[in-house]
Scaffold this active site. Structure first.
Site, short mmCIF file in Angstrom:
data_model
loop_
_atom_site.label_atom_id
_atom_site.label_comp_id
_atom_site.label_asym_id
_atom_site.label_seq_id
_atom_site.Cartn_x
_atom_site.Cartn_y
_atom_site.Cartn_z
N TYR A 11 0.82 -1.21 0.00
CA TYR A 11 0.00 0.00 0.00
C TYR A 11 0.87 1.27 0.00
O TYR A 11 0.76 2.11 -0.91
CB TYR A 11 -0.94 -0.05 1.21
CG TYR A 11 -1.55 1.26 1.59
CD1 TYR A 11 -2.35 1.97 0.68
CD2 TYR A 11 -1.34 1.80 2.86
CE1 TYR A 11 -2.91 3.18 1.04
CE2 TYR A 11 -1.91 3.01 3.22
CZ TYR A 11 -2.68 3.70 2.30
OH TYR A 11 -3.23 4.90 2.66
N ASP A 31 9.69 -7.39 -3.94
CA ASP A 31 8.54 -7.65 -3.05
C ASP A 31 8.26 -9.16 -3.06
O ASP A 31 8.38 -9.80 -4.11
CB ASP A 31 7.31 -6.89 -3.56
CG ASP A 31 6.26 -6.67 -2.48
OD1 ASP A 31 5.94 -5.51 -2.19
OD2 ASP A 31 5.74 -7.68 -1.95
N GLY A 36 1.76 -7.46 -0.67
CA GLY A 36 1.79 -6.61 -1.87
C GLY A 36 1.01 -7.26 -3.01
O GLY A 36 0.74 -8.46 -2.98
N ALA A 73 7.71 -5.09 5.76
CA ALA A 73 7.62 -5.44 7.18
C ALA A 73 6.20 -5.88 7.49
O ALA A 73 5.26 -5.49 6.79
CB ALA A 73 7.98 -4.24 8.05
N SER A 115 8.00 4.20 12.48
CA SER A 115 6.62 4.40 12.92
C SER A 115 6.56 5.20 14.21
O SER A 115 7.46 5.11 15.05
CB SER A 115 5.99 3.02 13.15
OG SER A 115 4.78 3.15 13.84
N TYR A 139 5.50 -4.80 17.60
CA TYR A 139 5.72 -4.17 16.28
C TYR A 139 6.58 -2.91 16.43
O TYR A 139 7.58 -2.72 15.74
CB TYR A 139 4.37 -3.85 15.65
CG TYR A 139 4.40 -2.77 14.60
CD1 TYR A 139 4.90 -3.04 13.33
CD2 TYR A 139 3.94 -1.48 14.88
CE1 TYR A 139 4.95 -2.04 12.37
CE2 TYR A 139 3.98 -0.49 13.93
CZ TYR A 139 4.48 -0.78 12.67
OH TYR A 139 4.53 0.21 11.74
N LYS A 143 10.53 -1.84 15.11
CA LYS A 143 10.88 -0.62 14.35
C LYS A 143 12.01 0.15 15.05
O LYS A 143 12.91 0.67 14.40
CB LYS A 143 9.65 0.28 14.18
CG LYS A 143 8.59 -0.30 13.24
CD LYS A 143 9.02 -0.19 11.79
CE LYS A 143 8.07 -0.88 10.83
NZ LYS A 143 8.47 -0.80 9.44
N PHE A 206 -13.60 1.27 18.84
CA PHE A 206 -12.89 0.72 20.00
C PHE A 206 -12.80 1.75 21.13
O PHE A 206 -11.77 2.36 21.36
CB PHE A 206 -11.49 0.26 19.59
CG PHE A 206 -11.47 -0.86 18.58
CD1 PHE A 206 -12.45 -1.85 18.59
CD2 PHE A 206 -10.46 -0.94 17.62
CE1 PHE A 206 -12.43 -2.89 17.66
CE2 PHE A 206 -10.43 -1.97 16.70
CZ PHE A 206 -11.42 -2.95 16.71
C1 UD1 Z 1 -0.93 1.72 14.75
C2 UD1 Z 1 0.42 2.20 15.17
C3 UD1 Z 1 1.08 2.91 14.01
C4 UD1 Z 1 1.22 1.94 12.88
C5 UD1 Z 1 -0.14 1.43 12.49
C6 UD1 Z 1 0.11 0.33 11.48
C7 UD1 Z 1 0.60 2.67 17.55
C8 UD1 Z 1 0.37 3.67 18.62
N1 UD1 Z 1 0.28 3.08 16.30
O1 UD1 Z 1 -1.74 2.87 14.57
O2 UD1 Z 1 2.35 3.35 14.38
O3 UD1 Z 1 1.87 2.53 11.81
O4 UD1 Z 1 -0.83 0.90 13.62
O5 UD1 Z 1 -0.93 -0.55 11.37
O6 UD1 Z 1 1.04 1.58 17.79
N2 UD1 Z 1 -10.15 1.88 15.43
C9 UD1 Z 1 -11.47 1.56 15.66
N3 UD1 Z 1 -12.01 0.53 14.97
C10 UD1 Z 1 -11.30 -0.22 14.05
C11 UD1 Z 1 -9.95 0.14 13.81
C12 UD1 Z 1 -9.42 1.19 14.52
O7 UD1 Z 1 -12.15 2.17 16.48
O8 UD1 Z 1 -11.85 -1.16 13.47
C13 UD1 Z 1 -9.56 3.01 16.16
C14 UD1 Z 1 -8.39 2.60 17.03
O9 UD1 Z 1 -8.79 2.21 18.30
C15 UD1 Z 1 -7.56 3.90 17.03
C16 UD1 Z 1 -7.84 4.53 15.67
O10 UD1 Z 1 -9.05 3.92 15.21
O11 UD1 Z 1 -8.02 4.74 18.02
C17 UD1 Z 1 -6.75 4.29 14.66
O12 UD1 Z 1 -6.42 2.90 14.67
P1 UD1 Z 1 -5.48 2.23 13.59
O13 UD1 Z 1 -5.87 2.66 12.23
O14 UD1 Z 1 -5.46 0.76 13.87
O15 UD1 Z 1 -4.05 2.86 13.85
P2 UD1 Z 1 -3.19 3.00 15.19
O16 UD1 Z 1 -3.44 1.89 16.12
O17 UD1 Z 1 -3.36 4.39 15.67
#
Ligand code: UD1
Length: 328
Positions: A11, A31, A36, A73, A115, A139, A143, A206
């Site tokens: 992506y 890749d 991918g 990764a 990250s 994870y 990094k 969440f």
């Molecule tokens: C995490 C990592 C980030 C990484 C990314 C890669 C941390 C703090 N951040 O980002 O560095 O590059 O993953 O995958 O470790 N959410 C929902 N419902 C869902 C999915 C997500 O409510 O189905 C919410 C999550 O709780 C969060 C926000 O949306 O509050 C963003 O979540 P997400 O897109 O998974 O990214 P991060 O966890 O922030």
């Protein structure tokens, strides 16, 4: 300049490959196609189907290249806590292989996809590069360790690197040139897009009891085209200054889960069913970047990272895939 994009069919990698092609680089994508997609490959770029764990193939791919972008990764935070072995092997062993191959092949520059996960629970906001690093998940630990390996190979082997600490990568190519959708996404915006296009039934939110204005978590979403530009500017910088670099790439804007969902409902015109679910372990309430260093050193300025554009460009990709007619 010749550049090898390792993980260039993924992506983010495909957007980075497109950026370097647009800037006139001779691009080779390396890749293993584990996540991918062939449809993310461009005819102007060469392609090598290979794995970073296979030393010989990787070294051969690096011969004649000046620079590499290292994106390959595993990146699912939750999975990394359940299957650390998988992350150790691919992310850590893969890095050792990659750096040894790079030094044997005489590669000069590496641009690494790091990250914001290296920081862990924020001690203050916005997070700048001086913020303590204390990853809360495996994870993020991988990094951070990779950054340390890069530091040593810089000192001992003279390989200059740029470590780019991405915040939340999102959006799709603004010109619509990249069409491959991530398989089984866990990140917020692709999950919302799947719910909008009927590929899944709903979004689970969440947690709505965080200490934020609407109770849902706040993140810093950065458009993948802006990230891609950051890679090209970072390579210019380390090549010109013969100096390595670690910088945040974020929009410096926080959006809550609820705000993202509301924008998505408006832009797509779809109801996007949602339900409240419990908190996901390890989620900080707020994460926002300071990208001052990237602005000052690289002249980097996000152009597409407003929520409207993030959602609009994502929706164009998903609506096409789901066979819907895109409303905008
Ligand atoms: C995490 C990592 C980030 C990484 C990314 C890669 C941390 C703090 N951040 O980002 O560095 O590059 O993953 O995958 O470790 N959410 C929902 N419902 C869902 C999915 C997500 O409510 O189905 C919410 C999550 O709780 C969060 C926000 O949306 O509050 C963003 O979540 P997400 O897109 O998974 O990214 P991060 O966890 O922030």
């Amino acid at each position: 300049m010749n550049i090898l994009i390792i993980g260039g069919a993924g992506y983010i990698g495909s957007h980075v490959a497109r950026e370097f092609l647009d800037r006139g680089y001779k691009v080779t994508v390396f890749d293993n196609l584990s996540s991918g997609l062939r449809e993310n490959l461009f005819p102007e770029a060469s392609f090598i189907h290979g794995d970073i764990l296979l030393y010989q193939k990787l070294k051969e791919a690096m011969e004649g290249q000046e620079a590499a972008v290292y994106l390959a990764a595993f990146k699912a935070v939750g999975e990394s806590m359940i299957k650390p072995e998988k992350y150790s092997l691919n992310n850590i062993t893969g890095t050792v292989n990659l750096l040894n191959a790079a030094s044997e092949a005489g590669l000069k520059y590496i641009i690494f996809s790091s990250s914001a996960a290296v920081y862990g629970e924020p001690a203050y906001l916005p997070i700048d590069e001086k913020h303590p690093v204390n990853p809360e998940n495996y994870y993020g630990f991988t990094k951070l360790e990779i950054e340390k390996f890069l530091g040593w190979y810089d000192r001992l082997k003279g390989i200059r690197y740029a470590s780019l600490r991405y915040f939340n990568a999102a959006g799709y190519d603004v010109k619509g040139r990249i069409t491959g959708l991530e398989q089984n996404p866990a990140n917020l915006i692709p999950v919302i897009m799947e719910a909008a296009s009927g590929m899944r039934s709903e979004l689970a939110i969440f947690g709505d009891d965080y200490d934020t204005p609407d109770g849902t978590c706040i993140r810093d979403y950065i458009h993948v085209n802006d990230l891609a530009t950051g890679h090209a500017l970072a390579l210019d910088y380390i090549a010109k200054n013969n100096k390595s670099l670690t910088v945040n790439l974020g929009s410096e804007t926080g959006s809550s889960v609820m705000e993202v969902l509301q924008t998505a409902r408006r832009v797509t015109g779809k109801p996007i069913p949602s339900r409240m679910a419990g908190r996901r372990p390890g989620d900080p309430a707020r994460l926002t970047a300071s990208a001052k260093l990237a602005r000052e050193l690289l002249g980097w300025q996000p152009q597409y990272s407003d929520m409207e554009t993030l959602i609009n460009t994502s929706w164009k990709a998903y609506a096409r895939e789901a066979g819907n007619s895109c409303t905008r």
